[in-house]
Design an enzyme around this catalytic site. Structure first.
Site, PDB file in Angstrom:
ATOM      1  N   ASP A 115       5.931  -1.391  18.692  1.00 46.38           N
ATOM      2  CA  ASP A 115       4.556  -1.840  18.430  1.00 46.38           C
ATOM      3  C   ASP A 115       3.622  -0.807  19.040  1.00 46.38           C
ATOM      4  OD1 ASP A 115       2.348  -3.240  17.685  1.00 46.38           O
ATOM      5  OD2 ASP A 115       2.768  -5.034  18.897  1.00 46.38           O
ATOM      6  N   ASP A 146      -3.704  -1.255  14.996  1.00 45.30           N
ATOM      7  CA  ASP A 146      -4.600  -2.194  14.311  1.00 45.30           C
ATOM      8  C   ASP A 146      -5.541  -2.851  15.318  1.00 45.30           C
ATOM      9  OD1 ASP A 146      -2.086  -3.273  15.295  1.00 45.30           O
ATOM     10  OD2 ASP A 146      -2.817  -5.207  14.613  1.00 45.30           O
ATOM     11  N   CYS A 154      22.542 -28.429  24.610  1.00 40.92           N
ATOM     12  CA  CYS A 154      22.996 -27.341  23.746  1.00 40.92           C
ATOM     13  C   CYS A 154      24.444 -26.957  24.071  1.00 40.92           C
ATOM     14  CB  CYS A 154      22.030 -26.182  23.979  1.00 40.92           C
ATOM     15  SG  CYS A 154      22.597 -24.580  23.500  1.00 40.92           S
ATOM     16  N   CYS A 156      25.641 -23.693  23.736  1.00 34.81           N
ATOM     17  CA  CYS A 156      25.760 -22.231  23.823  1.00 34.81           C
ATOM     18  C   CYS A 156      26.604 -21.865  25.050  1.00 34.81           C
ATOM     19  CB  CYS A 156      24.367 -21.593  23.877  1.00 34.81           C
ATOM     20  SG  CYS A 156      23.606 -21.603  25.506  1.00 34.81           S
ATOM     21  N   CYS A 201      24.957 -23.018  28.341  1.00 36.52           N
ATOM     22  CA  CYS A 201      24.878 -24.469  28.578  1.00 36.52           C
ATOM     23  C   CYS A 201      26.244 -25.117  28.740  1.00 36.52           C
ATOM     24  CB  CYS A 201      24.083 -25.139  27.467  1.00 36.52           C
ATOM     25  SG  CYS A 201      22.388 -24.552  27.426  1.00 36.52           S
TER      26      CYS A 201
HETATM   27  N1  GUN Z   1       1.540  -8.497  18.612  1.00 38.09           N
HETATM   28  C1  GUN Z   1       1.094  -9.770  18.442  1.00 38.09           C
HETATM   29  N2  GUN Z   1       0.053  -9.772  17.573  1.00 38.09           N
HETATM   30  C2  GUN Z   1      -0.150  -8.497  17.183  1.00 38.09           C
HETATM   31  C3  GUN Z   1      -1.081  -7.882  16.296  1.00 38.09           C
HETATM   32  O1  GUN Z   1      -1.928  -8.519  15.686  1.00 38.09           O
HETATM   33  N3  GUN Z   1      -0.964  -6.514  16.140  1.00 38.09           N
HETATM   34  C4  GUN Z   1      -0.018  -5.782  16.808  1.00 38.09           C
HETATM   35  N4  GUN Z   1       0.035  -4.489  16.591  1.00 38.09           N
HETATM   36  N5  GUN Z   1       0.847  -6.363  17.653  1.00 38.09           N
HETATM   37  C5  GUN Z   1       0.784  -7.688  17.839  1.00 38.09           C
HETATM   38 ZN    ZN Z   2      22.179 -23.404  25.506  1.00 34.51          ZN
END
Ligand code: GUN
Ligand code: ZN
Length: 487
Positions: free
Chosen positions: A89, A124, A274, A276, A279
């Site tokens: 990201d 963004d 759960c 898993c 758990c």
């Molecule tokens: N992570 C959570 N929401 C967003 C978003 O709107 N844009 C970006 N780039 N990362 C995010």
């Molecule tokens: Zn679990």
């Protein structure tokens, strides 16, 4: 060469294969968020839980000199210690928070490229929900200009086109349309985290639909920030393919235990429901003492739910899963109701035949299949004496056509007793008012379509007695009530 191949479909959901530089991944899938500063579960461990791709934050790495140098020298895969695909990201969200190291769109994109990210994200502007329209529009212009720039800069790595526009359907549509025109390898719906936190799931439905209808069908769609398993069936049903989860770690820190139909406070658990590996190995007390164990459980259930979603797509039962999950929480009930507003649109994507239809609640009355059936009532061309009856044991020989009424679909010719969807639908013995109303609306529709050609008799048993639509039906048909059999 297409990078995304669709293998199965149900509603607007799909099982697909996305090609990345570090191998193919199968969608829908969830990308665990790896924060290189606060690791509770190592990236190298993630495959065990079912992870096929991870996501990390390029900005967090960029602003830390040591991490940045290591990533640039050896690559992001070496830094995290894994060879599975990694999405990065841009850190749009974190830039808001820290603002200590300024970075431009082109710088952060170049950084993502230089560290060998499999999927890059432009910088963004995540506009929060319910800001005024003008602000959302201005932010969107900035996002769009950055997408334009990104498209000219990033060529070899996969690139995500981010969709913003706050809670405005027109802006989400515009955002998605422009992103689609620029052409990305995948698309990411952003700016929804505050909505998720405030449980505005019905609005989330509007946002996904507005975006999806303007995005190409042959590209995956990521829903940023949706990491709670209770949301997966709903978001996948609307066409989202990728999710990221920081939730597994964040909820663990807050001593919260994830399940596919909600969150439980660890302090309130008497037993671990759960099965898993965590758990079944540890006690409630041990989980209370270890955030890492709790994070591990949270991951197991997260991937379990995604496998359940996939299986439901493959067998054509995604609506049923969605209906069951959305019944777990009031604001999800609102979201399910909102989805039924879009049944006509969803119907266009939904496969025409599936396994038997299960009627589970009044929302089933508004499923895309029911709407499709209603739209096709004009295929019955009928004339003469026509019996429409809620019960099979009628004197059928006196009639040219006999239709049985099966809620929620309505009238169908007796000859189609075995065929999909009506003949094969399974409904409860005690049927609710919504199913009856939709069925009778379709009875009325069939009558109106064949008015003047057919003489209708509508025969009903006592369970239908006094339905408000009978008055209208009486205008087209002779109404006859079954008399109780003498015993
Ligand atoms: N992570 C959570 N929401 C967003 C978003 O709107 N844009 C970006 N780039 N990362 C995010
Ligand atoms: Zn679990």
């Amino acid at each position: 060469m297409t990078k995304f191949e669709i293998l199965h479909k149900d509603l607007m959901g799909r099982i697909g294969k996305l090609r990345t530089a570090h191998g193919d991944i199968e969608t829908p899938t969830i990308m665990p968020v790896i924060n290189p500063n606060i690791i509770s579960i190592e990236a190298s461990e993630m495959k065990k839980y079912g992870a096929e791709i991870l996501i990390t934050n390029a900005y967090i790495i960029y602003r830390n000199r040591d991490l940045r140098d290591k990533a640039q020298r050896n690559g992001i895969h070496s830094l995290l210690g894994t060879e599975i695909p990694i999405m990065t990201d841009s850190g749009s969200y974190q830039l808001y928070e820290y603002k200590d190291v300024e970075v431009s769109n082109s710088e952060i994109l170049e950084f993502q490229r230089s560290i060998g990210s499999d999927v890059c994200v432009p910088l963004d502007v995540p506009t929060p929900p319910y800001v005024n329209w003008k602000r959302a529009k201005e932010d969107l212009e900035v996002t769009l200009s950055r997408l334009r720039e990104a498209r000219t800069l990033t060529q070899d790595n996969l690139l995500a086109g981010v969709v913003q526009g706050s809670t405005y359907v027109d802006l989400r549509e515009e955002s998605a349309r422009h992103a689609a025109e620029l052409g990305f390898d995948l698309y990411a719906i952003g700016g929804v985290v505050p909505l998720l936190e405030s449980h505005g799931f019905d609005k989330l439905v509007d946002i996904i639909m507005a975006s999806k209808r303007n995005l190409p069908l042959n590209a995956p769609v990521h829903l940023f920030g949706a990491g709670h398993p209770m949301l997966f069936s709903l978001a996948v049903a609307l066409g989202c393919d990728l999710f990221d989860s920081a939730a597994y770690a964040i909820y663990a820190k807050g001593k919260r235990y994830l399940t596919s139909d909600g969150t439980k406070k660890l302090e309130n658990l008497r037993v671990l429901p759960c099965s898993c590996p965590v758990c079944t190995t540890y006690s409630v007390t041990e989980l209370r003492e270890s955030t890492d164990l709790l994070a591990a459980h949270n991951l197991w259930v997260t991937f379990e739910e995604m496998r359940m979603v996939k299986q439901s797509i493959a067998e054509g039962s995604l609506w049923e899963l969605c209906e069951r999950r959305c019944r777990a929480y009031p604001s999800l009930v609102d979201a399910l109701k909102r989805i039924t507003n879009y049944s006509a649109e969803i119907e266009k994507y939904d496969p025409a035949t599936k396994r038997p239809f299960f009627y589970l609640s009044e929302f089933s009355a508004h499923r895309p299949e029911v709407l499709r059936y209603s739209n096709r009532l004009n295929r019955f061309d009928i004339s003469g004496r026509v019996l429409i009856t809620t019960k099979e044991e009628s004197e059928v020989e006196k009639f040219d056509h006999v239709f049985l009424v099966k809620p929620p679909f309505g009238p169908y010719p007796v000859e189609l007793n075995e065929s999909y969807p009506v003949g094969q639908s399974e409904i409860p013995v005690v049927i609710d008012a919504e199913a009856k109303t939709v069925a009778l609306q379709n009875v009325l529709k069939l009558m109106a379509l064949n008015k003047g050609k057919a003489n209708f008799v509508f025969q009903y048993d006592s369970s239908w007695d006094g339905h408000p639509l009978f008055e209208e039906i009486g205008k087209y048909a002779e109404l006859v009530q079954f008399v109780r059999q003498a015993t």
